[in-house]
Design a protein around this motif. Structure first.
Motif, PDB file in Angstrom:
ATOM      1  N   VAL A 171      23.846   2.210  -9.115  1.00  0.00           N
ATOM      2  CA  VAL A 171      22.427   2.378  -9.353  1.00  0.00           C
ATOM      3  C   VAL A 171      21.878   2.302 -10.657  1.00  0.00           C
ATOM      4  N   ASP A 172      20.514   2.062 -10.937  1.00  0.00           N
ATOM      5  CA  ASP A 172      20.216   2.040 -12.454  1.00  0.00           C
ATOM      6  C   ASP A 172      19.155   3.234 -12.400  1.00  0.00           C
ATOM      7  N   THR A 173      18.971   3.454 -13.628  1.00  0.00           N
ATOM      8  CA  THR A 173      18.199   4.831 -14.107  1.00  0.00           C
ATOM      9  C   THR A 173      16.756   4.773 -14.307  1.00  0.00           C
ATOM     10  N   ALA A 174      15.975   3.488 -13.681  1.00  0.00           N
ATOM     11  CA  ALA A 174      14.809   3.304 -14.048  1.00  0.00           C
ATOM     12  C   ALA A 174      13.632   4.452 -13.764  1.00  0.00           C
ATOM     13  N   ALA A 175      13.106   5.076 -14.814  1.00  0.00           N
ATOM     14  CA  ALA A 175      12.096   5.721 -14.473  1.00  0.00           C
ATOM     15  C   ALA A 175      12.401   7.102 -13.633  1.00  0.00           C
ATOM     16  N   ASN A 192       0.913  -1.123   0.056  1.00  0.00           N
ATOM     17  CA  ASN A 192       0.018  -0.052  -0.114  1.00  0.00           C
ATOM     18  C   ASN A 192       0.868   1.272  -0.083  1.00  0.00           C
ATOM     19  N   GLY A 193       0.524   2.008  -0.997  1.00  0.00           N
ATOM     20  CA  GLY A 193       1.136   3.419  -0.933  1.00  0.00           C
ATOM     21  C   GLY A 193       0.563   4.409   0.253  1.00  0.00           C
ATOM     22  N   THR A 194       0.977   5.451   0.079  1.00  0.00           N
ATOM     23  CA  THR A 194       0.620   6.651   1.240  1.00  0.00           C
ATOM     24  C   THR A 194      -0.328   7.390   0.472  1.00  0.00           C
ATOM     25  N   ASP A 195      -1.333   8.236   1.424  1.00  0.00           N
ATOM     26  CA  ASP A 195      -2.189   9.102   0.731  1.00  0.00           C
ATOM     27  C   ASP A 195      -3.101   8.608  -0.481  1.00  0.00           C
ATOM     28  N   GLY A 196      -3.238   7.414  -0.495  1.00  0.00           N
ATOM     29  CA  GLY A 196      -4.118   6.992  -1.554  1.00  0.00           C
ATOM     30  C   GLY A 196      -3.557   6.976  -2.963  1.00  0.00           C
ATOM     31  N   ARG A 197      -2.425   6.881  -3.110  1.00  0.00           N
ATOM     32  CA  ARG A 197      -1.698   6.695  -4.192  1.00  0.00           C
ATOM     33  C   ARG A 197      -0.819   5.400  -4.298  1.00  0.00           C
ATOM     34  N   PRO A 198      -0.532   5.021  -5.526  1.00  0.00           N
ATOM     35  CA  PRO A 198       0.205   3.611  -5.410  1.00  0.00           C
ATOM     36  C   PRO A 198       1.766   3.728  -5.236  1.00  0.00           C
ATOM     37  N   SER A 199       2.368   2.879  -4.333  1.00  0.00           N
ATOM     38  CA  SER A 199       3.549   2.929  -4.013  1.00  0.00           C
ATOM     39  C   SER A 199       4.695   3.191  -5.186  1.00  0.00           C
ATOM     40  N   PRO A 200       4.432   2.753  -6.426  1.00  0.00           N
ATOM     41  CA  PRO A 200       5.434   2.994  -7.309  1.00  0.00           C
ATOM     42  C   PRO A 200       5.468   4.636  -7.846  1.00  0.00           C
ATOM     43  N   LEU A 201       4.560   5.307  -7.223  1.00  0.00           N
ATOM     44  CA  LEU A 201       4.609   6.713  -7.840  1.00  0.00           C
ATOM     45  C   LEU A 201       6.139   7.362  -6.801  1.00  0.00           C
ATOM     46  N   ILE A 202       5.838   7.222  -5.692  1.00  0.00           N
ATOM     47  CA  ILE A 202       7.064   7.920  -4.747  1.00  0.00           C
ATOM     48  C   ILE A 202       7.593   7.005  -3.723  1.00  0.00           C
ATOM     49  N   ASP A 203       6.668   6.143  -3.013  1.00  0.00           N
ATOM     50  CA  ASP A 203       7.034   5.343  -1.891  1.00  0.00           C
ATOM     51  C   ASP A 203       8.334   4.600  -1.961  1.00  0.00           C
ATOM     52  N   VAL A 204       8.184   4.112  -3.408  1.00  0.00           N
ATOM     53  CA  VAL A 204       9.487   3.214  -3.618  1.00  0.00           C
ATOM     54  C   VAL A 204      10.991   3.952  -3.417  1.00  0.00           C
ATOM     55  N   ALA A 205      11.010   5.015  -3.773  1.00  0.00           N
ATOM     56  CA  ALA A 205      12.142   5.836  -3.650  1.00  0.00           C
ATOM     57  C   ALA A 205      12.576   5.969  -1.937  1.00  0.00           C
ATOM     58  N   LEU A 248      19.104  11.305 -12.002  1.00  0.00           N
ATOM     59  CA  LEU A 248      20.412  10.802 -12.366  1.00  0.00           C
ATOM     60  C   LEU A 248      21.587  11.752 -11.857  1.00  0.00           C
ATOM     61  N   SER A 249      21.174  13.132 -11.813  1.00  0.00           N
ATOM     62  CA  SER A 249      22.516  13.974 -11.663  1.00  0.00           C
ATOM     63  C   SER A 249      22.957  13.787  -9.991  1.00  0.00           C
ATOM     64  N   PRO A 250      22.059  13.524  -9.123  1.00  0.00           N
ATOM     65  CA  PRO A 250      22.664  13.284  -7.906  1.00  0.00           C
ATOM     66  C   PRO A 250      23.002  12.017  -7.753  1.00  0.00           C
ATOM     67  N   ALA A 251      22.569  10.952  -8.485  1.00  0.00           N
ATOM     68  CA  ALA A 251      23.137   9.560  -8.425  1.00  0.00           C
ATOM     69  C   ALA A 251      24.513   9.676  -8.943  1.00  0.00           C
ATOM     70  N   LEU A 252      24.653  10.316 -10.171  1.00  0.00           N
ATOM     71  CA  LEU A 252      26.229  10.374 -10.508  1.00  0.00           C
ATOM     72  C   LEU A 252      27.135  11.083  -9.640  1.00  0.00           C
ATOM     73  N   PHE A 274      21.084  -0.437  -6.870  1.00  0.00           N
ATOM     74  CA  PHE A 274      19.796  -0.048  -6.144  1.00  0.00           C
ATOM     75  C   PHE A 274      18.893   0.642  -7.484  1.00  0.00           C
ATOM     76  N   GLY A 275      17.597   0.161  -7.467  1.00  0.00           N
ATOM     77  CA  GLY A 275      16.799   0.636  -8.785  1.00  0.00           C
ATOM     78  C   GLY A 275      16.465   2.144  -8.397  1.00  0.00           C
ATOM     79  N   HIS A 276      16.162   2.677  -9.647  1.00  0.00           N
ATOM     80  CA  HIS A 276      15.373   3.835  -9.734  1.00  0.00           C
ATOM     81  C   HIS A 276      16.195   5.092  -9.131  1.00  0.00           C
ATOM     82  N   SER A 277      17.473   4.975  -9.852  1.00  0.00           N
ATOM     83  CA  SER A 277      18.461   5.778  -9.353  1.00  0.00           C
ATOM     84  C   SER A 277      19.069   5.982  -7.864  1.00  0.00           C
ATOM     85  N   GLY A 278      18.756   4.730  -7.304  1.00  0.00           N
ATOM     86  CA  GLY A 278      18.834   4.847  -5.950  1.00  0.00           C
ATOM     87  C   GLY A 278      17.986   5.383  -5.031  1.00  0.00           C
ATOM     88  N   GLY A 279      16.667   5.713  -5.811  1.00  0.00           N
ATOM     89  CA  GLY A 279      15.543   6.184  -4.887  1.00  0.00           C
ATOM     90  C   GLY A 279      15.942   7.633  -4.423  1.00  0.00           C
TER      91      GLY A 279
END
Length: 322
Positions: free
Chosen positions: A241-245, A159-172, A251-255, A198-203
């Protein structure tokens, strides 16, 4: 010499399912506010046209069901896909990290596949057990001895927070929280030969890495292993890290945190939260930001080949046969 084309480390897949199972999957998505309009299916034949259009030579596949039997079946199916398309797909063997013994058994099984798996897929939290849990020490000892590549994905099904799906921001934030706990519990110190990706530029981790560096060794922070500021910076810098979505702003902070050689292309392919259009935009963002920050592009597209030499050889062999 690396193969031509991009290597995508972040590709999802699913096993064939009955119509009833697909409907149950759709209902599960909706129960966690993931409002997809129809059941999600995946086939390698359906994926290859996208890979060709995106100039992706090889995609690493991962799928992490939450029961051991289902996880084993997924690994078997992934191995079959790789056997059928050895120059286009690789397998990141799913590990059930709520049980270190089961993980070790699955690693041995992967060694016996017709084409052994190229790396391993881990969830930040698997059945309520985090990757920082002390019970995983035997697993990390084995992975460290192998110099294994371990792709770490957050739990996008909760479950994500605030009624939105976790892939939006919770995963980070899930990624950042678990990686930080692994840091403070000494996982990166004790097992320096594991290549954690770590996926998604390391969240959110790269954005917070400066805060960890500045404040993480201060006296008011519980720090039983006495991590120094220098060790914190070194441990975070050694991650991949990977660059997913996330490339546009992630990407800049990950670099800055890990350096250009430790960023691997990831498309977040094979899941309903990604479309051909969003993946194409993210891929172009990778190119644009490389040009802006590094003065050239193409490194991230090919960095993954060095992590997966057996896969690179399969891809080269496939290109020679064309």
């Amino acid at each position: 010499m690396a193969p031509n084309g991009w290597l995508d480390i972040h590709g999802h897949f699913t096993v064939p399912m009955s119509d009833e199972a697909l409907q149950e999957q759709l209902e599960l998505f909706h129960s966690v506010n993931f409002m997809v309009s129809q059941p999600w299916t995946w086939t390698p034949e359906g994926m290859l046209p996208y890979l060709d259009s995106a100039n992706v030579t090889m995609q690493m596949l991962s799928y992490l069901p939450r029961t051991l039997d289902a996880l084993k079946s997924a690994n078997d199916y992934g191995a079959l896909i790789v056997k059928q398309h050895p120059s286009r797909f690789g397998l990141l063997l799913a590990l059930p990290t709520d049980n270190a013994t089961a993980c070790l058994d699955e690693i041995k099984r992967g060694d016996k596949f017709d084409i052994p798996n190229d790396g391993y897929a881990l969830l930040t939290v698997y059945n309520n057990v985090t990757l920082s849990d002390d019970s995983l020490e035997p697993l990390y000892e084995e992975l460290d001895a192998r110099g294994a590549v371990c792709h770490v994905h957050p739990d996008a099904n909760k479950n994500g927070t605030d009624g939105r799906p976790s892939p939006l921001i919770d995963v980070a934030f899930d990624t950042a929280r678990v990686a930080t706990d692994m840091l403070y519990k000494g996982v990166f110190r004790r097992y320096p030969n594991i290549k954690f990706v770590f996926g998604h530029s390391g969240g959110a981790l790269p954005v917070l890495s400066g805060r960890l560096s500045l404040l993480g060794a201060e006296s008011w922070v519980p720090n039983p292993l006495n991590l120094t500021r220098q060790e914190i910076e070194r441990s975070l810098g050694n991650l991949y890290v990977d660059t997913a979505a996330t490339a546009k702003t992630g990407l800049s902070p990950a670099l800055k945190m890990v350096g250009a050689k430790h960023v691997v292309y990831g498309a977040d392919c094979g899941v309903p939260c990604s479309t051909d259009a969003t993946m194409a935009e993210n891929q172009q963002d990778v190119v644009d930001i490389e040009n802006q920050v590094l003065g050239h592009s193409g490194s991230i597209a090919s960095n993954g080949w060095a992590l997966f030499p057996a896969a690179a050889k399969r891809a080269e062999d496939g290109q020679k046969r064309k």
